[in-house]
Scaffold this motif. Structure first.
Motif, mmCIF file in Angstrom:
data_model
loop_
_atom_site.group_PDB
_atom_site.id
_atom_site.type_symbol
_atom_site.label_atom_id
_atom_site.label_comp_id
_atom_site.label_asym_id
_atom_site.label_seq_id
_atom_site.Cartn_x
_atom_site.Cartn_y
_atom_site.Cartn_z
ATOM 1 N N HIS A 201 0.837 -1.202 0.000
ATOM 2 C CA HIS A 201 0.000 0.000 0.000
ATOM 3 C C HIS A 201 0.874 1.256 0.000
ATOM 4 C CE1 HIS A 201 -3.545 -2.430 0.708
ATOM 5 N NE2 HIS A 201 -2.966 -2.995 1.748
ATOM 6 N N THR A 202 0.479 2.219 -0.792
ATOM 7 C CA THR A 202 1.165 3.506 -0.817
ATOM 8 C C THR A 202 0.631 4.404 0.287
ATOM 9 O OG1 THR A 202 -0.415 4.482 -2.369
ATOM 10 C CG2 THR A 202 1.479 3.291 -3.307
ATOM 11 N N GLU B 243 -6.178 7.925 2.259
ATOM 12 C CA GLU B 243 -7.564 7.870 1.784
ATOM 13 C C GLU B 243 -8.384 6.904 2.623
ATOM 14 O OE1 GLU B 243 -7.292 6.848 -2.307
ATOM 15 O OE2 GLU B 243 -6.683 8.867 -2.958
ATOM 16 N N THR B 244 -7.797 5.796 3.041
ATOM 17 C CA THR B 244 -8.491 4.855 3.913
ATOM 18 C C THR B 244 -8.809 5.502 5.259
ATOM 19 O OG1 THR B 244 -7.379 2.979 2.865
ATOM 20 C CG2 THR B 244 -8.338 2.607 5.037
ATOM 21 N N CYS B 245 -7.848 6.248 5.808
ATOM 22 C CA CYS B 245 -8.078 6.923 7.085
ATOM 23 C C CYS B 245 -9.233 7.917 6.996
ATOM 24 C CB CYS B 245 -6.807 7.637 7.541
ATOM 25 S SG CYS B 245 -5.464 6.550 8.035
ATOM 26 N N MET C 144 -5.664 13.690 10.844
ATOM 27 C CA MET C 144 -6.633 13.690 9.749
ATOM 28 C C MET C 144 -7.773 14.663 10.057
ATOM 29 S SD MET C 144 -5.468 11.591 7.542
ATOM 30 C CE MET C 144 -3.796 10.982 7.722
ATOM 31 N N PRO C 145 -8.378 15.266 9.022
ATOM 32 C CA PRO C 145 -8.136 15.033 7.599
ATOM 33 C C PRO C 145 -7.192 16.035 6.933
ATOM 34 C CG PRO C 145 -10.191 16.214 7.869
ATOM 35 C CD PRO C 145 -9.633 16.012 9.248
ATOM 36 N N GLY D 184 -12.894 7.263 8.990
ATOM 37 C CA GLY D 184 -13.066 8.092 10.176
ATOM 38 C C GLY D 184 -11.937 8.028 11.189
ATOM 39 N N PHE D 185 -10.720 7.681 10.762
ATOM 40 C CA PHE D 185 -9.588 7.721 11.679
ATOM 41 C C PHE D 185 -9.170 9.169 11.911
ATOM 42 C CE2 PHE D 185 -9.221 3.382 10.071
ATOM 43 C CZ PHE D 185 -8.976 2.677 11.237
#
Length: 321
Positions: free
Chosen positions: A154-155, A161-163, A189-190, A167-168
Motif C-alpha cells: 500500500h502507498t 484515503e483509507t483513514c 486527519m483530515p 473516520g480515523f
C-alpha cells in the motif's frame, strides 16, 4: 479421455468479474469525482480559515505593540510608523485587543478533538523487520482505540484515503534503519498537521527487567517542560493521541523534555496504605522532533511550520521545545 476433457474444461479460469471493469472506471465515476471535489473544497476552506486567523493574529499583535508604546510614552516601532494612524483609529472604534485575541489559533485542527475519542491507524514502512513488527505490536497497546495495519504494497496516499474514509483521526507510521526503529510520524486527519520524530534508545517490553503487565485503561498524561511555542504545538499533537482517562485510572504515560529530547515512559502505579509503588510497563524510547508541516503525510507541496536546522552556528545554543 472424455472425462479428462471435462475436467480440463472445469479447471479453466473464470472470466474476470464485472467488478474489475467498475474499479478501472472508478476515477471517472460520478460519485468518485464528487468525493474528490468535496475533499478539495474542505481543504480550501480550511486553508482560507488558517490564513484569516493568521492575518487577524498579526493585526492584533501590531495593535498591542502600538498600544504599549503609546501608554509608556516610547517611540513608535519603525515597522509600525506607516500604519500607526490607521491602527489607532481602528483601536478607538473597536477597542484594544485582549490578550486572548493576540495568540494565533495554531491548534484549530484540534478544535473538535474532545467530542469523540481518537481513532488511530498504526502501520510501518515497507518490508518491516521482525523487531519493527514487535515494536508495532507494543505501540498498539500503548495507544488506545488503535487499529494495526500490515503495510504490504500500500502507498501512503492509499493509506491516507483509507483513514479519511473510515473516520480515523490520526495516522502513525513507524520507520526503521537496518532493523532498528529510528522514526515515528504522526499525521492528523483530515487536514494535518504532520509531525516527524527521530527515535532513539528504543527498549522493548521484553528487554525491560521486571516489566509488569500492560493495562488497557486509558492513561493519564504527564507532559513536562514543553513551554515554548513549538513545544506547546508538539504537546497538542501528542496528547490528542490519547482519550480522556477516568479519574481512577492507574496507568501513566510521561513525556519529559530535556534539551529538546522528549523521553517517553510508560508506568502503572499501585497504592498500598500510605505508600505508592511505581512499576514500569514499557516500551521506552526518546523522541527528537525534526519537522512539522501543515498538511497530511501524503501532501508534499505544503508549508513547513517548523524545521530543525542542526548545522547553523547557533544550533547548539537554541532550544526549540
Amino acid at each position: 479421455r472424455k472425462g479428462s476433457e471435462a475436467t480440463a474444461t472445469r479447471l479453466q479460469p473464470l472470466a474476470p468479474p464485472v467488478l474489475a471493469a467498475t474499479e478501472q472506471d472508478l476515477p471517472t465515476h460520478p460519485a468518485f469525482a464528487t468525493m474528490l471535489r468535496k475533499q478539495a473544497r474542505m481543504r480550501r476552506e480550511y486553508m482560507q480559515k488558517r490564513a484569516a486567523d493568521a492575518k487577524e493574529a498579526s493585526t492584533a499583535d501590531r495593535k498591542r505593540k502600538l498600544r504599549t508604546a503609546v501608554d509608556e510614552g516610547r517611540t513608535v516601532p519603525t515597522e509600525l510608523r506607516g500604519e500607526a494612524d490607521a491602527l489607532l483609529a481602528e483601536m478607538e472604534l473597536n477597542g484594544a485587543p485582549g490578550p486572548s485575541s493576540s495568540t494565533p489559533d495554531l491548534d484549530s485542527e484540534y478544535a473538535s478533538a474532545g467530542v469523540a475519542d481518537p481513532r488511530i491507524l498504526l502501520t510501518t514502512s515497507h518490508d518491516p523487520s521482525s523487531r519493527l513488527v514487535q515494536f508495532l505490536k507494543e505501540m498498539k497497546l500503548v495507544f488506545p482505540n488503535t487499529s494495526r495495519m500490515n503495510r504490504g504494497g500500500h502507498t501512503v496516499k492509499q493509506i491516507v484515503e483509507t483513514c479519511r474514509a473510515d473516520g480515523f483521526t490520526d495516522l502513525v507510521v513507524l520507520q526503521e534503519h537496518r532493523g532498528v526503529p529510528d522514526g515515528l510520524v504522526v499525521s492528523h486527519m483530515p487536514h494535518g498537521p504532520t509531525a516527524y520524530f527521530g527515535l532513539a534508545n528504543v527498549t522493548m517490553r521484553h528487554d525491560i527487567e521486571g516489566a509488569t503487565n500492560m493495562s488497557e485503561a486509558y492513561p493519564h498524561l504527564v507532559i513536562d517542560n514543553l513551554t515554548s511555542k513549538v513545544g506547546a504545538r508538539v504537546a497538542t499533537i501528542l496528547k490528542h493521541l490519547f482519550p480522556v482517562p477516568k479519574p481512577d485510572s492507574k496507568r501513566v504515560v510521561s513525556l519529559v523534555n530535556r534539551a529538546d529530547l522528549l523521553s517517553f515512559r510508560h508506568h502503572v502505579y499501585a497504592k498500598e496504605k500510605a505508600d505508592v509503588h511505581l512499576y514500569e510497563v514499557g516500551p521506552r524510547f526518546d523522541l527528537r522532533l525534526y519537522q512539522i508541516k501543515l498538511g497530511t503525510i501524503d501532501q508534499e507541496e505544503v508549508e513547513n511550520e517548523w524545521v530543525l536546522r542542526p548545522y547553523m552556528n547557533t544550533a547548539s545554543k537554541r532550544r526549540a521545545l
